[in-house]
Design a protein around this motif. Structure first.
Motif, mmCIF file in Angstrom:
data_model
loop_
_atom_site.group_PDB
_atom_site.id
_atom_site.type_symbol
_atom_site.label_atom_id
_atom_site.label_comp_id
_atom_site.label_asym_id
_atom_site.label_seq_id
_atom_site.Cartn_x
_atom_site.Cartn_y
_atom_site.Cartn_z
ATOM 1 N N THR A 143 0.853 -1.186 0.000
ATOM 2 C CA THR A 143 0.000 0.000 0.000
ATOM 3 C C THR A 143 0.886 1.232 0.000
ATOM 4 O O THR A 143 2.076 1.144 -0.196
ATOM 5 C CB THR A 143 -0.890 0.026 1.253
ATOM 6 N N GLU A 165 1.562 5.549 -4.718
ATOM 7 C CA GLU A 165 2.214 5.032 -5.931
ATOM 8 C C GLU A 165 2.641 3.581 -5.801
ATOM 9 O O GLU A 165 3.622 3.162 -6.405
ATOM 10 C CB GLU A 165 3.453 5.866 -6.289
ATOM 11 N N SER A 166 1.895 2.788 -5.031
ATOM 12 C CA SER A 166 2.415 1.459 -4.739
ATOM 13 C C SER A 166 2.326 0.486 -5.917
ATOM 14 O O SER A 166 2.819 -0.625 -5.838
ATOM 15 C CB SER A 166 1.732 0.869 -3.502
ATOM 16 N N ASP A 167 1.725 0.922 -7.036
ATOM 17 C CA ASP A 167 1.810 0.056 -8.217
ATOM 18 C C ASP A 167 3.234 0.043 -8.772
ATOM 19 O O ASP A 167 3.643 -0.901 -9.434
ATOM 20 C CB ASP A 167 0.819 0.518 -9.306
ATOM 21 N N ARG A 182 4.732 4.692 -16.185
ATOM 22 C CA ARG A 182 3.301 4.650 -16.507
ATOM 23 C C ARG A 182 3.077 4.774 -18.012
ATOM 24 O O ARG A 182 2.287 4.056 -18.601
ATOM 25 C CB ARG A 182 2.558 5.792 -15.805
ATOM 26 N N ARG A 233 4.010 1.604 -19.681
ATOM 27 C CA ARG A 233 2.991 0.572 -19.480
ATOM 28 C C ARG A 233 1.799 0.820 -20.400
ATOM 29 O O ARG A 233 1.288 -0.106 -21.046
ATOM 30 C CB ARG A 233 2.526 0.542 -18.015
ATOM 31 N N ARG A 268 3.289 -9.165 -11.284
ATOM 32 C CA ARG A 268 2.991 -7.939 -10.536
ATOM 33 C C ARG A 268 2.521 -6.835 -11.481
ATOM 34 O O ARG A 268 1.527 -6.149 -11.224
ATOM 35 C CB ARG A 268 4.235 -7.476 -9.775
ATOM 36 N N MET A 269 3.214 -6.698 -12.596
ATOM 37 C CA MET A 269 2.785 -5.690 -13.560
ATOM 38 C C MET A 269 1.404 -6.045 -14.111
ATOM 39 O O MET A 269 0.542 -5.170 -14.268
ATOM 40 C CB MET A 269 3.805 -5.562 -14.696
ATOM 41 N N ASN A 291 -1.241 -5.052 -11.704
ATOM 42 C CA ASN A 291 -1.414 -3.596 -11.668
ATOM 43 C C ASN A 291 -2.092 -3.048 -12.914
ATOM 44 O O ASN A 291 -2.700 -1.993 -12.886
ATOM 45 C CB ASN A 291 -0.064 -2.901 -11.456
ATOM 46 N N VAL A 313 -1.415 -7.858 -4.889
ATOM 47 C CA VAL A 313 -0.065 -7.301 -4.866
ATOM 48 C C VAL A 313 0.706 -7.611 -3.572
ATOM 49 O O VAL A 313 1.876 -7.979 -3.631
ATOM 50 C CB VAL A 313 -0.078 -5.782 -5.155
#
Ligand SMILES: [Zn+2]
Ligand SMILES: [Zn+2]
Lengths: 362, 198
Positions: free
Chosen positions: A21, A24-26, A255, A258, A299-300, A303, A312
């Protein structure tokens, strides 16, 4: 006091900073600050006698024991630990590789939530460290500042009117502060923009380094950004440089990368992350590098909303728990590397299938 | 020892402080040291090697550096040579004893030579009193080794006294002057007036 023997139970939990958490925790895994401090009345570690080291350790420990807020602290004598236990603490980022490999008396004090630790007799007499999940250097600073104040009340620090806190290496003198933000940047790696981004960083007083196992082709998605200078800027200015200027920029780039990947090639990307999850879910043996590689993709994928049935925090925890020493602690005995690969695969499957639940995350 | 790149004797022993792989030692002749250090100076990693490079560029000769290498801190005994080959100093007093030699280094590493930011609330010990405490500690260890426990406990008392003297809020007096008021009326510097913190 006995050396801590319940690493097995410590192993089952995760530090607060892996909660997944925070801002910006992504992309940001954790924020960490460390302060280097030395006692005024001892030589630096390099010139310490055995007696000096013992004295420093005993001294500091006695003073910390007397501090009211430190009642629950775990105090671990590193010299007495087995190799696996030292490795365990390194994997958990509670101690540095350097102090793990050193000789002579040295120790670490850890709070039960694993938010801060104090290494004694590392390169400096004291290395105080605080970790937070997500991008949150401000909270980390508030904590470490308070902790430093308490220690300073009990310990006479080596301080110079002009040069500030004196450290064994002149690269740390002044504030003694290094703040580091750990970033997960798979899209910049896939799109091969990472080099370019970091080249542009070199001019602005930060250093960037890959996080795990250099030389391993599979672990390249994690990067740590830290301030480079420590003298001539206030703590707040250093935190702002890293946390408000540099890191937000990198986050934006990631970002964009992605979004670009999704736009250009959503099916390929979806296929790629799903296969990664598939391998983690079905492999009978898996190395820690491969695990890292596929967990990073998953993980990506989570997200980006391409994978939905994994959380996550689970993935964050698996990054740590599938490393060699953790695996052995969780399994309760020493394992050779091929046994580890088998155990790792089975551990991954139990957790990714959700059989173990995530109840042990907090 | 020969230079790693040619047949000339290695007169420079440089430790690269590139974290986290640990220090890497280079043994080089003057010429190769110059070119190596010039390259290093542009690397993002702040390093003693890079900083020394600039000193070389600014015209410090090999002979001057050799002379500097001989210099030894009277408190911890570290030589400048040992410092620049390990990248680590030996005691807090080194910042005072090697001050003139460290300033260019600090400038090259940090682009600054002056601390800005947090300071301890209590009085900072002056360089001299820090040095004195380290020396006393050494003497105390020696006394214990010689089983001269009376001497050892005298020293312990003196150390304690020094620390108590320093254990006062920093607002009391300028830290530059607290060194050698070598009479025992230090107690008249007591801190009874108002300004108590927390
Ligand atoms: Zn040469
Ligand atoms: Zn010294």
């Amino acid at each position: 006091m006995n050396p801590i023997t319940d690493f097995e139970s410590l192993a089952k939990n995760s530090g607060e900073w892996l909660r997944g958490t925070g801002p910006e925790s992504d992309i940001v895994i954790s924020s960490r600050i460390r302060l280097a401090r030395n006692l005024a009345d001892f030589p630096f570690i390099r010139r310490c006698s055995q007696d000096d080291r013992d004295n420093i350790e005993r001294n500091v420990r006695a003073r910390m024991d007397a501090m009211a807020d430190w009642k629950d602290i775990r105090y671990i004598d590193i010299e007495e630990l087995s190799e696996v236990d030292r490795q365990f603490l390194v994997e958990r980022q509670l101690i540095s590789r350097e102090i793990a490999d050193a000789e002579g008396s040295r120790a670490v004090a850890i709070d039960p939530g694993e938010q801060y630790s104090v290494m004694i007799n590392e390169e400096d007499h004291l290395r105080i460290q605080v970790m937070q999940s997500g991008l949150d250097l401000k909270t980390a600073w508030a904590r470490i500042d308070a902790l430093d104040d308490q220690l300073e009340g009990a310990i006479l620090y080596a301080f110079h009117e002009k040069y500030g806190y004196l450290t064994a290496c002149p690269t740390n003198v002044g504030t003694g502060l290094r703040c580091s933000v750990m970033l997960h940047l798979p899209a910049l790696v896939i799109t091969r923009q990472i080099e370019k981004v970091f080249r542009s960083m070199q001019r602005i007083n930060v250093t960037v380094r890959g996080l795990y196992g250099e030389g391993s082709q599979y672990s390249g998605d994690f990067y740590q950004v830290s301030n480079q200078v420590t003298l001539g800027h206030s703590e707040q200015a250093l935190l702002a440089l890293v946390g408000e200027e540099v890191v937000p920029q990198i986050i934006q780039y990631e970002r964009k990368a992605r979004a670009f990947l999704v736009e250009q090639n959503e099916q390929d990307l979806h296929d790629d992350v799903s296969r990664a999850l598939g391998i983690l879910n079905t492999a009978k043996k898996i190395s820690s590098e491969e695990t890292m590689h596929y967990l990073s993709k998953v993980r990506m994928g989570v997200n980006l909303g391409l994978i939905s049935d994994v959380l996550v925090p689970t993935i964050n925890k698996l990054f740590i728990h599938t490393q060699p020493a953790h695996l052995q602690k969780l399994h309760g005995r020493v394992l050779g590397s091929s046994d580890r690969n088998v155990q790792r695969a089975s551990y991954l499957q139990r957790h990714l299938h959700g059989e173990m639940g995530d109840g042990d995350l907090n | 020892m020969k230079c790693q790149y040619c047949e000339k004797p290695a007169t420079f022993h440089i430790t690269e402080l590139t974290e986290p792989s640990g220090p890497k030692v280079m043994h080089l002749c003057e010429e190769h040291a110059r070119s190596f250090l010039q390259k290093e100076a542009s690397s993002p990693v702040a390093s003693v090697a890079g900083a020394l490079a600039k000193q070389l560029q600014l015209g410090q000769t090999k002979k001057e550096i050799e002379e500097l290498d001989q210099k030894e801190c009277p408190v911890c005994g570290i030589s400048f040579f040992e410092f620049r080959s390990s990248g680590r100093l030996g005691c807090p007093y080194d910042y005072t004893f090697f001050e003139n030699d460290l300033i260019p280094l600090l400038n090259n590493i940090h682009d600054s030579t002056e601390h800005v930011g947090k300071r301890p609330r209590r009085l900072a010990a002056s360089a001299d009193s820090q040095a004195r405490m380290i020396q006393l500690r050494r003497e105390m260890e020696e006394a214990v080794d010689l089983e001269d426990y009376e001497r050892a406990s005298e020293i312990r008392d003196e150390l304690k006294r020094m620390e108590e003297e320093l254990n006062k809020p920093a607002t009391q007096k300028p830290a530059t002057q607290d060194t050698d008021q070598d009479d025992e009326n230090a107690s008249n510097a007591d801190s009874s007036e108002g300004e108590e913190q927390s």
